[in-house]
Design a protein around this motif. Structure first.
Motif, PDB file in Angstrom:
ATOM      1  N   LYS A  15      76.138  50.638 -42.550  1.00  0.00           N
ATOM      2  CA  LYS A  15      75.421  51.787 -41.961  1.00  0.00           C
ATOM      3  C   LYS A  15      74.035  51.371 -41.474  1.00  0.00           C
ATOM      4  O   LYS A  15      73.564  51.835 -40.424  1.00  0.00           O
ATOM      5  CB  LYS A  15      75.306  52.916 -42.988  1.00  0.00           C
ATOM      6  CG  LYS A  15      76.606  53.633 -43.278  1.00  0.00           C
ATOM      7  CD  LYS A  15      76.407  54.910 -44.085  1.00  0.00           C
ATOM      8  CE  LYS A  15      75.838  56.009 -43.232  1.00  0.00           C
ATOM      9  NZ  LYS A  15      75.806  57.311 -43.917  1.00  0.00           N
ATOM     10  N   ASN A  18      74.436  49.570 -38.215  1.00  0.00           N
ATOM     11  CA  ASN A  18      74.735  50.539 -37.154  1.00  0.00           C
ATOM     12  C   ASN A  18      73.462  51.240 -36.672  1.00  0.00           C
ATOM     13  O   ASN A  18      73.240  51.418 -35.469  1.00  0.00           O
ATOM     14  CB  ASN A  18      75.748  51.561 -37.661  1.00  0.00           C
ATOM     15  CG  ASN A  18      76.649  52.064 -36.541  1.00  0.00           C
ATOM     16  OD1 ASN A  18      76.515  51.666 -35.384  1.00  0.00           O
ATOM     17  ND2 ASN A  18      77.568  52.935 -36.880  1.00  0.00           N
ATOM     18  N   GLU A  53      84.545  51.843 -39.721  1.00  0.00           N
ATOM     19  CA  GLU A  53      83.133  51.478 -39.577  1.00  0.00           C
ATOM     20  C   GLU A  53      82.968  50.280 -38.643  1.00  0.00           C
ATOM     21  O   GLU A  53      82.090  50.262 -37.773  1.00  0.00           O
ATOM     22  CB  GLU A  53      82.529  51.160 -40.951  1.00  0.00           C
ATOM     23  CG  GLU A  53      82.297  52.404 -41.806  1.00  0.00           C
ATOM     24  CD  GLU A  53      81.777  52.048 -43.190  1.00  0.00           C
ATOM     25  OE1 GLU A  53      82.017  50.905 -43.642  1.00  0.00           O
ATOM     26  OE2 GLU A  53      81.122  52.895 -43.819  1.00  0.00           O
ATOM     27  N   GLU A  56      83.606  51.348 -35.089  1.00  0.00           N
ATOM     28  CA  GLU A  56      82.503  52.128 -34.525  1.00  0.00           C
ATOM     29  C   GLU A  56      81.374  51.224 -34.026  1.00  0.00           C
ATOM     30  O   GLU A  56      80.829  51.438 -32.942  1.00  0.00           O
ATOM     31  CB  GLU A  56      81.965  53.099 -35.580  1.00  0.00           C
ATOM     32  CG  GLU A  56      80.865  54.018 -35.051  1.00  0.00           C
ATOM     33  CD  GLU A  56      80.307  54.945 -36.116  1.00  0.00           C
ATOM     34  OE1 GLU A  56      79.329  55.658 -35.816  1.00  0.00           O
ATOM     35  OE2 GLU A  56      80.830  54.943 -37.246  1.00  0.00           O
ATOM     36  N   ILE A  57      81.032  50.194 -34.814  1.00  0.00           N
ATOM     37  CA  ILE A  57      79.940  49.301 -34.431  1.00  0.00           C
ATOM     38  C   ILE A  57      80.285  48.523 -33.165  1.00  0.00           C
ATOM     39  O   ILE A  57      79.482  48.443 -32.221  1.00  0.00           O
ATOM     40  CB  ILE A  57      79.607  48.328 -35.581  1.00  0.00           C
ATOM     41  CG1 ILE A  57      78.944  49.097 -36.729  1.00  0.00           C
ATOM     42  CG2 ILE A  57      78.685  47.203 -35.103  1.00  0.00           C
ATOM     43  CD1 ILE A  57      78.661  48.255 -37.952  1.00  0.00           C
ATOM     44  N   ASN A  60      80.336  50.834 -30.118  1.00  0.00           N
ATOM     45  CA  ASN A  60      78.972  51.144 -29.666  1.00  0.00           C
ATOM     46  C   ASN A  60      78.347  49.954 -28.928  1.00  0.00           C
ATOM     47  O   ASN A  60      77.649  50.120 -27.931  1.00  0.00           O
ATOM     48  CB  ASN A  60      78.092  51.534 -30.857  1.00  0.00           C
ATOM     49  CG  ASN A  60      78.483  52.885 -31.441  1.00  0.00           C
ATOM     50  OD1 ASN A  60      79.158  53.681 -30.776  1.00  0.00           O
ATOM     51  ND2 ASN A  60      78.095  53.139 -32.674  1.00  0.00           N
TER      52      ASN A  60
END
Length: 275
Positions: A15, A18, A53, A56-57, A60
């Protein structure tokens, strides 16, 4: 990447990464490869939320940095000697395709899958197509013809790992797009049929698996013909002591037997023989 980290600690660190990426935006470009080395293994983690997770990284990253930068960053790992590195790189490219769209990657995929520099690059390119299929499912249907065209030549590759991966890739594509898309597979039917007569072991298993998923896409008449052709191989392999091969043989038999045309041809056989 420390194995001593607890799940919660790893989750918090991911997190943090990110949030840092979000805040720094373009400033992270010089460090993208180092970040990907850490994040890519998350894509094959056993834990679903950890995989999300990682997804997502990288997603992005792709949207922020663009396709050209992602390709230039990961390109050195495409023909890496370590298969684990190539596998995680393929997973990362599938996330890029999901984020930016399959059409944006088609030219790159075609170039990699036809690479003459190394079989590792061809193997990675074909695995990228497989990972895209696994991740996006039926969403690959509009691009099926192009994806099959990218990998079709791999069935005749000189390296066993390449043609085995190609067959497994065709299996994934046929399964994801069923019951549609048979026309897109027309160009691979002949090499698949040659393959089941030439190969043994894991290679044969992969080819049989592909055929088992492609036959149900056919019209009943063609399904009946191809089932009769493959039955000779299935009967021979039914004597195998290999548990994995036996599972595949039984799966193909089940898939073929469920076809309407195959059932019709069975009913017709007694009449033909009695004549």
């Amino acid at each position: 990447m420390e194995r001593t980290l607890e799940d919660q600690e790893q989750h918090l660190l991911v997190k943090v990464i990110n949030r840092v990426l979000y805040k720094l935006d373009d400033l992270v470009r010089p460090y993208v490869h180092k970040i990907l080395v850490i994040i890519e293994p998350l894509l094959i983690n056993e834990d679903y939320y950890t995989r999300i997770e990682g997804h997502e990284i990288i997603s992005n990253h792709s949207k922020a940095d663009g396709l050209a930068h992602m390709i230039s960053t990961m390109h050195p790992d495409i023909n890496h000697t370590n298969e684990y590195v190539r596998n995680t790189t393929a997973c990362a490219f599938s996330v890029v395709a999901s984020a930016l769209g399959i059409p944006s990657l088609l030219l790159f995929l075609k170039a990699i899958c036809h690479s003459k520099k190394s079989w590792q690059a061809r193997h990675t390119g074909i695995r990228i197509v497989q990972q895209i299929t696994i991740m996006m499912g039926c969403a690959v249907l509009p691009h099926l013809r192009n994806l099959v065209a990218c990998i079709a030549h791999g069935l005749a590759d000189e390296q066993q790992k390449v043609w085995t991966m190609t067959a497994l890739d065709l299996t994934a594509l046929a399964e994801a797009t069923a019951p549609y898309g048979i026309k897109s597979f027309n160009k691979v039917l002949k090499p698949l049929w040659l393959g089941i007569h030439l190969h043994r072991g894991k290679g044969l298993a992969a080819f049989l698996k592909a055929i088992g998923f492609i036959i149900p896409l056919m019209d009943p008449e063609y399904a009946s013909y191809y089932t009769e052709e493959v039955t000779v191989i299935l009967i021979r392999e039914f004597q195998t002591s290999d548990e994995e091969m036996m599972k595949i043989v039984l799966k193909v038999v089940k898939q073929c037997a469920a076809m309407e045309g195959v059932l019709t041809s069975r009913k017709a056989r007694p009449t033909i023989h009695s004549g």
